[in-house]
Design an enzyme around this catalytic site. Structure first.
Site, mmCIF file in Angstrom:
data_model
loop_
_atom_site.group_PDB
_atom_site.id
_atom_site.type_symbol
_atom_site.label_atom_id
_atom_site.label_comp_id
_atom_site.label_asym_id
_atom_site.label_seq_id
_atom_site.Cartn_x
_atom_site.Cartn_y
_atom_site.Cartn_z
ATOM 1 N N CYS A 29 -2.666 11.301 -2.199
ATOM 2 C CA CYS A 29 -2.043 10.453 -1.062
ATOM 3 C C CYS A 29 -0.373 10.548 -1.160
ATOM 4 O O CYS A 29 0.074 9.925 -2.272
ATOM 5 C CB CYS A 29 -2.482 9.121 -0.922
ATOM 6 N N CYS A 32 1.652 7.540 -0.803
ATOM 7 C CA CYS A 32 1.369 6.449 -1.867
ATOM 8 C C CYS A 32 2.232 6.823 -3.089
ATOM 9 O O CYS A 32 2.865 5.960 -3.799
ATOM 10 C CB CYS A 32 -0.012 6.508 -2.325
#
Length: 105
Positions: A29, A32
């Site tokens: 991700c 993230c």
């Protein structure tokens, strides 16, 4: 930041006392990973009032699903083991995350 796993999630979060911030993320991700340095700064700034934790969901998929983590990034605040606030996906920016933390600070 406390690294959460399947083994310690219940003790650290669900049985924890007070406010607990959990950053659910995964290696794949990119948003993230981009937020992570700023989240660590928030942990330094607010860590005396809120316990900060992070969990790589690729190592605990079932646990993440049980916690209703349906997209990434997901930032959640628990109080005494109950989820009280959550920011996900496009709303997960540092301003919104800090505002969420300040609500419980």
């Amino acid at each position: 930041m406390i690294e959460l796993t399947k083994a310690n999630f219940e003790e650290e979060v669900l049985q924890g006392e007070g406010y607990i911030f959990v950053d659910f993320w995964s290696e794949g991700c990119e948003p993230c990973k981009a937020l992570m340095p700023d989240v660590h700064k928030l942990a330094e700034q607010y860590g005396d009032k809120v316990k900060f934790c992070s969990m790589d969901i690729t190592k605990a998929r079932r646990l993440a699903i049980k916690q209703k983590v349906l997209g990434l990034p997901t930032m959640t605040i628990y109080k005494d083991g109950e989820k009280v606030e959550e920011i996900t996906k496009d709303d997960a920016n540092i301003a919104n995350i800090e505002a969420m933390i300040k609500k419980f600070y």
